[in-house]
Design a protein around this motif. Structure first.
Motif, PDB file in Angstrom:
ATOM      1  N   ILE A   1       0.845  -1.213   0.000  1.00 24.65           N
ATOM      2  CA  ILE A   1       0.000   0.000   0.000  1.00 24.65           C
ATOM      3  C   ILE A   1       0.870   1.248   0.000  1.00 24.65           C
ATOM      4  O   ILE A   1       0.594   2.223  -0.719  1.00 24.65           O
ATOM      5  N   GLN A   2       1.943   1.239   0.795  1.00 29.67           N
ATOM      6  CA  GLN A   2       2.832   2.396   0.855  1.00 29.67           C
ATOM      7  C   GLN A   2       3.496   2.648  -0.496  1.00 29.67           C
ATOM      8  O   GLN A   2       3.585   3.793  -0.951  1.00 29.67           O
TER       9      GLN A   2
ATOM     10  N   ALA B   1       2.308   1.796  -3.472  1.00 34.45           N
ATOM     11  CA  ALA B   1       1.275   2.280  -4.395  1.00 34.45           C
ATOM     12  C   ALA B   1       1.005   3.765  -4.184  1.00 34.45           C
ATOM     13  O   ALA B   1       0.842   4.529  -5.149  1.00 34.45           O
ATOM     14  N   LYS B   2       0.979   4.205  -2.919  1.00 36.38           N
ATOM     15  CA  LYS B   2       0.757   5.623  -2.635  1.00 36.38           C
ATOM     16  C   LYS B   2       1.882   6.490  -3.197  1.00 36.38           C
ATOM     17  O   LYS B   2       1.645   7.558  -3.770  1.00 36.38           O
ATOM     18  N   GLU B   3       3.128   6.034  -3.041  1.00 40.25           N
ATOM     19  CA  GLU B   3       4.261   6.806  -3.540  1.00 40.25           C
ATOM     20  C   GLU B   3       4.234   6.895  -5.061  1.00 40.25           C
ATOM     21  O   GLU B   3       4.516   7.964  -5.632  1.00 40.25           O
TER      22      GLU B   3
ATOM     23  N   LYS C   1       1.601   6.657  -6.953  1.00 34.66           N
ATOM     24  CA  LYS C   1       0.441   7.465  -7.326  1.00 34.66           C
ATOM     25  C   LYS C   1       0.749   8.949  -7.213  1.00 34.66           C
ATOM     26  O   LYS C   1       0.209   9.765  -7.966  1.00 34.66           O
ATOM     27  N   GLY C   2       1.649   9.296  -6.296  1.00 37.21           N
ATOM     28  CA  GLY C   2       1.982  10.709  -6.089  1.00 37.21           C
ATOM     29  C   GLY C   2       3.002  11.266  -7.063  1.00 37.21           C
ATOM     30  O   GLY C   2       3.305  12.456  -7.016  1.00 37.21           O
TER      31      GLY C   2
ATOM     32  N   HIS D   1       0.231   2.001 -10.370  1.00 38.64           N
ATOM     33  CA  HIS D   1      -0.184   1.938  -8.966  1.00 38.64           C
ATOM     34  C   HIS D   1      -1.528   1.242  -8.820  1.00 38.64           C
ATOM     35  O   HIS D   1      -1.824   0.635  -7.798  1.00 38.64           O
ATOM     36  N   ARG D   2      -2.343   1.311  -9.869  1.00 39.51           N
ATOM     37  CA  ARG D   2      -3.637   0.633  -9.786  1.00 39.51           C
ATOM     38  C   ARG D   2      -3.465  -0.884  -9.729  1.00 39.51           C
ATOM     39  O   ARG D   2      -4.232  -1.584  -9.059  1.00 39.51           O
TER      40      ARG D   2
ATOM     41  N   GLU E   1      -2.618  -1.670  -6.206  1.00 39.53           N
ATOM     42  CA  GLU E   1      -3.808  -1.527  -5.371  1.00 39.53           C
ATOM     43  C   GLU E   1      -4.755  -2.709  -5.566  1.00 39.53           C
ATOM     44  O   GLU E   1      -5.370  -3.200  -4.610  1.00 39.53           O
TER      45      GLU E   1
END
Length: 1001
Positions: free
Chosen positions: A181-182, A184-186, A188-189, A201-202, A205
């Motif tokens: 999850i961490q 994917a967040k990075e 995505k940003g 990132h999808r 996820e």
């Protein structure tokens, strides 16, 4: 008092109690104690009349204490306790220090050099952002960890351990999910990944969403045993693979753009130049010790565990704590590249042997993946994983091959008959040489070999791929009898990284006499027909056959019986040899399914002596009627490489008869010449995988302890439409119980046993006649111990034609008198000299070579007339060997057949083996990590491995005891011994002093 001493000696423990181990019968001990008590009471009363009450009380107390000491000693009193504590587990840090690690990868791609330079801090801070290659490495860690968690969830477990294993599994999945999850967040940003590259990132996820329900179950403390099998592992893996497929090119594109933008930046260009000159060892160790700005380094994570440092080249070497001086970084820096070969397999096996059965451990292997000696390296990694010891790998070196042309192997017969034509094939490795023409030369004894037109034989190759494997073939009409050195050489190419591996040599012996082969069979079964047909066409063989029950044709008169002998003009004979000398006339004897009464005990004894004393080779082919079960209790049974037990279940044997079975290479047979149908390892594997099934084998397949198993019997071939059955993986134990082809050394000879009569089924495999190839290799194996130099009376040779400096050169000699009887008790010496200097114009010898070494050969106790010894291979170059001894030289000089009185061997420098191929092999390290349930990364990302190292803290419980009769080496036991002695001496001395002062002495 003694009890107090024992108690005070105890370390802190969870619980302790006393235990007894009576030295004598307990009732007898009780009587002795009563008698001693009675004597004490008597003395107390008797001495009251002659001494003061104070003195008598003191003496009585001392006597009671002495009785207690005696009681403690005779009762064997000890104290036992349970020690409870925690152990941090062991982390094996394994560093490759072989010669290839000293290699600087000048051919590294710009992207590789950029990432090396940045990770080593040679680029300006934050000059390269974002670092998507690190995101790729993090995602690869998650992918490899997922495979590990899946494999652990599928393991069977005892019911009592199910809950504990479920808790561990759930906690591990939760930690894995949090990391995913961490990441994917990075991703995505990152604005550069939006919007066209958003699926990266999808996909991650989507993988984490598939774990929501299983993790929710875990949070509710409802983690049933079957939950691990219900997790959609494959779907999660597919999402991660999709993310990796998108992220890798995105990372490469970002770094390519960075290089283009900074093409004129002197600071960046200097960093790239600086890192290109560093060796693999320098870069790998710098990465290992580097402390990242955020997070923790790999060494920081490793410091929480008990570190065991191992360096390796051709052998593993443990670096002890005292040598490290408490500083791991210094210990790593003090291990410079060394060694003339690399053996990863032995290193992994060493760790497996050195790790206790219940020890929690993990392994980090750092190297370039190049292995050039040793056995299978996947099996030891798999064994470690089976013990839940994960094997992680960090790869050093470039993925691009260096520009290099090498002669990898030469396939040529060890010997040919003087009228034959030599056919030789060389396997060439051509790396990084696309479009560059290469010239391959063929030489004999240092001179070019001419073709039919009188021109030197050469081949011209132009590689079309960055990494190619090609084969070239040459032939030569047999030169004069003797030993000859053939060489295949690739002319040097400008820009080559290595030039030492451009040539390779092989030794071929040309013989005047053919190989005398005798085949004895009962009936003309298929195996017999194909084998006779092949050997009759082999120009190296003088064949004799004895068929006990030949086909009878009405009206055709059978020939007069002729005894088998190499002197027979015809290949067919009807009578077996009847003396030891007649059996010994054959170099190779093949016995098929012959009845026991056709080969009586006397003939078997003569045959055994031909093998043991003369050095003949015996090949036994199993049959359905007689061989080998019918020979129980006979001299021939002693020669068999297998026992006469039956290790097969009836169902398994029946399924092989009905469905067939697959012949397999046994673990100890992969290096045997009999298993090599091609010098190209990949093509050889392809041929083996396409072998047709065989449909019968003997029940006697259990190898003796001294035997070598080359081939094994695989599982039954599944029926049409039937899924393959899950059978145990072929390991050494299974192969030795189910031997299909095995060998045994007996005296000076060797025995081969084939447990099936179906090699004829190999006559067509991918348009190759592997039946003829196999029997050609068996002939090479049969004469592998042949002695090429000397003559009829004195012959000698070495165990191989080529050595590495420092290796033992094993020399064997056979010495016969004029009447061909073995000569015993002779003094035989072998002299090693450098090659003599010759006149280039005339070829005449100008001076004898320098003396390099000498040794005396020892007579073999197993075979009369055979002598053996060893001397150390000197530095690189040609070495000439000769025998010395008064009787030896007279026999050689008087023997007209002794045309070759010396022999030449080739000694390579120690670096030759290591430098044969110095390209990094990332694929091998990845395979090791996969088999070892670990993670494979480039050394550039060593710090990213830290969060994934297993936490090896464990609750430990040990049982210990101390007493007078426990382990004498234990420090607590020694304390008790001294305490007992001190108490005894103190009491006796005090008693004597009191009696003296009280006037009782």
């Amino acid at each position: 008092m003694m009890l107090l001493v024992l108690h005070n000696c105890l370390p802190l423990a969870a619980a302790w109690h006393f235990a007894a181990n009576y030295a004598i019968n307990k009732w007898l001990l009780f009587m002795i104690i009563l008698a001693a008590g009675g004597a004490t009471v008597y003395l107390y009363r008797a001495q009251q009349r002659i001494a003061s009450r104070r003195v008598i009380n003191a003496l009585t107390t001392i006597r009671v204490l002495l009785i207690v000491l005696m009681f403690v000693m005779l009762i064997g009193l000890s104290v036992r306790w349970t020690r409870v504590g925690n152990s941090s587990g062991s982390l094996w840090l394994v560093i490759d220090t072989s010669g290839s690690m000293a290699q600087a990868d000048a051919q590294a791609t710009p992207l590789e050099r950029l990432r090396w330079a940045d990770s080593l801090g040679l680029l300006p801070a934050d000059a390269r952002s974002p670092k998507r290659d690190r995101s790729v490495a993090r995602l690869q860690c998650l992918r490899d960890d997922l495979s590990y968690l899946k494999s652990r969830g599928e393991l069977a477990v005892e019911d009592s351990e199910a809950g504990k294993r479920g808790d561990v599994q759930g906690a591990s999945l939760r930690a894995w999910n949090d990391r995913a999850i961490q990441l994917a967040k990075e991703l995505k940003g990152e604005p550069q990944l939006q919007p066209q590259e958003a699926p990266i990132h999808r996909s991650i996820e989507a993988a984490t969403n598939l774990l929501k329900d299983p993790l929710a179950e875990f949070e509710k403390n409802k983690w049933p045993e079957h939950s691990a099998t219900e997790i959609p592992w494959q779907a999660i893996a597919q999402n991660l693979d999709a993310a990796l497929a998108e992220l890798r090119p995105a990372a490469d594109a970002a770094d390519t753009a960075f290089l283009a933008q900074h093409a004129g930046d002197p600071e960046v260009q200097e960093a790239l130049q600086q890192v290109s000159g560093k060796s693999r060892a320098q870069i790998a160790l710098a990465e290992l010790m580097r402390k990242p700005p955020e997070g923790q380094s790999l060494l920081d994570a490793a410091a929480k565990q008990s570190i065991k440092l191992v360096t390796f080249a051709d052998q593993p070497q443990r670096v002890m704590a005292r040598e490290m001086g408490g500083d791991l970084a210094k210990a790593l820096e003090s291990a410079p590249p060394a060694g003339h070969s690399t053996n990863i397999s032995a290193t992994l096996q060493f760790i497996n042997d050195q790790t206790a059965a219940d020890e929690h451990a993990s392994v980090i292997l750092i190297g370039d993946g190049r292995q050039n000696t040793g056995g299978d390296l996947i099996e030891p990694a798999r064994v470690l994983a089976a013990r839940n010891i994960r094997v992680f790998t960090l790869a050093a070196g470039s993925r691009d091959p260096a520009a290099d042309a090498a002669v990898e192997a030469i396939d040529a017969p060890d010997w040919i008959y003087q009228d034959d034509t030599l056919r030789l094939t060389a396997l060439l490795r051509l790396d990084g040489l696309v479009g560059k023409p290469l010239t391959v030369e063929f030489r004999r004894d240092g001179k070019p070999v001419n073709d039919a037109q009188g021109k030197p034989q050469t081949a011209t190759l132009t590689p079309a791929q960055p990494a190619e494997i090609q084969r070239v073939s040459f032939q030569d009409k047999a030169p004069p009898p003797g030993s000859h050195e053939y060489e295949v050489r690739i002319a040097e190419v400008p820009g080559e990284t290595l030039k030492d591996n451009n040539r390779q040599t092989t030794r071929v012996t040309v013989k005047k006499d053919k190989l005398n082969v005798l085949i004895v069979e009962d009936q003309p079964r298929w195996e017999y027909r194909y084998l006779v047909n092949y050997l009759a066409r082999d120009g190296r063989v003088k064949l004799q056959t004895v068929l006990l029950q030949p086909a009878r044709v009405e009206g055709v008169t059978r020939p007069e019986p002729v005894r088998a002998s190499p002197q027979n003009p015809s290949s067919e004979a009807q009578l077996l040899p009847e003396t030891e000398k007649e059996w010994s006339a054959f170099d190779m004897i093949v016995i098929g399914d012959v009845p026991r009464d056709a080969l009586p005990a006397k003939s078997q004894e003569q045959l055994a002596k031909a093998v043991k004393d003369r050095g003949s080779t015996l090949l036994l082919i199993a049959g359905r009627m007689n061989m080998p079960a019918g020979y129980a209790g006979t001299p021939l049974a002693d020669l068999l490489p297998v026992t006469l037990n039956n290790p097969w279940e009836p169902d398994a044997a029946q399924s092989h008869l009905e469905q067939g079975f697959q012949p397999l290479i046994a673990p100890e047979g992969s290096a045997s010449i009999v298993s090599q149908f091609s010098i190209d390892e990949n093509y050889n594997g392809q041929l083996w995988s396409n072998l047709p099934p065989w449909y019968w084998h003997s029940d006697q397949t259990e190898a003796k302890l001294a035997a070598n198993v080359l081939w094994a019997i695989g599982s039954a071939v599944p029926k049409a439409g039937e899924a393959p059955s899950k059978t145990p993986e072929l390991n050494l134990d299974i192969a030795r119980r189910h031997a299909l082809l095995c060998t045994l050394s007996v005296g000076q000879g060797r025995v081969m046993y084939l447990a099936s009569d179906s090699t004829w089924r190999m006559r067509q495999v991918i348009a190759e006649n592997l039946h003829e190839r196999l029997w050609g290799q068996i002939i090479r194996w049969a004469v592998g111990s042949d002695l090429p130099a000397g003559g009829k009376l004195v012959r000698f040779g070495t165990n191989k034609p080529r050595y590495v400096a420092g290796d033992p050169i094993v020399v064997s000699a056979r010495v016969l008198a004029e009447d061909l009887s073995p000569l015993k008790g002779e003094k035989v010496q072998v002299i090693a000299r450098a090659l003599p200097q010759t006149d280039p114009a005339t070829g005449a010898i100008k001076s004898e070579g320098k003396l390099l070494g000498e040794t005396t050969l020892t007579e073999s106790p197993d075979a009369a007339g055979f002598y053996r010894g060893a001397l150390t291979a000197p530095g690189a170059g040609g070495v000439e060997l000769a025998l010395r001894g008064d009787r030896i030289e007279k026999l050689m000089n008087a023997d007209p057949s002794a045309s070759q009185k010396t022999m030449t061997i080739d000694v390579q420098s120690q670096l030759d083996v290591e430098r044969q191929n110095v390209n990094a092999d990332h694929a091998t390290l990845q395979s090791i990590a996969q088999a070892g349930a670990g993670i494979a990364l480039d050394a550039t990302y060593a710090d990213l491995l830290a969060p994934h190292l297993p936490e090896l803290d464990e609750h430990t419980q040990s049982f210990e005891q101390i007493g007078l009769f426990t382990d004498p080496k234990d420090r607590h036991t020694r304390r008790v011994h001294w305490a007992f002695l001190g108490a005894f001496v103190l009491l006796i001395t005090t008693e004597w002093i009191i009696r003296k002062r009280g006037g009782l002495v």
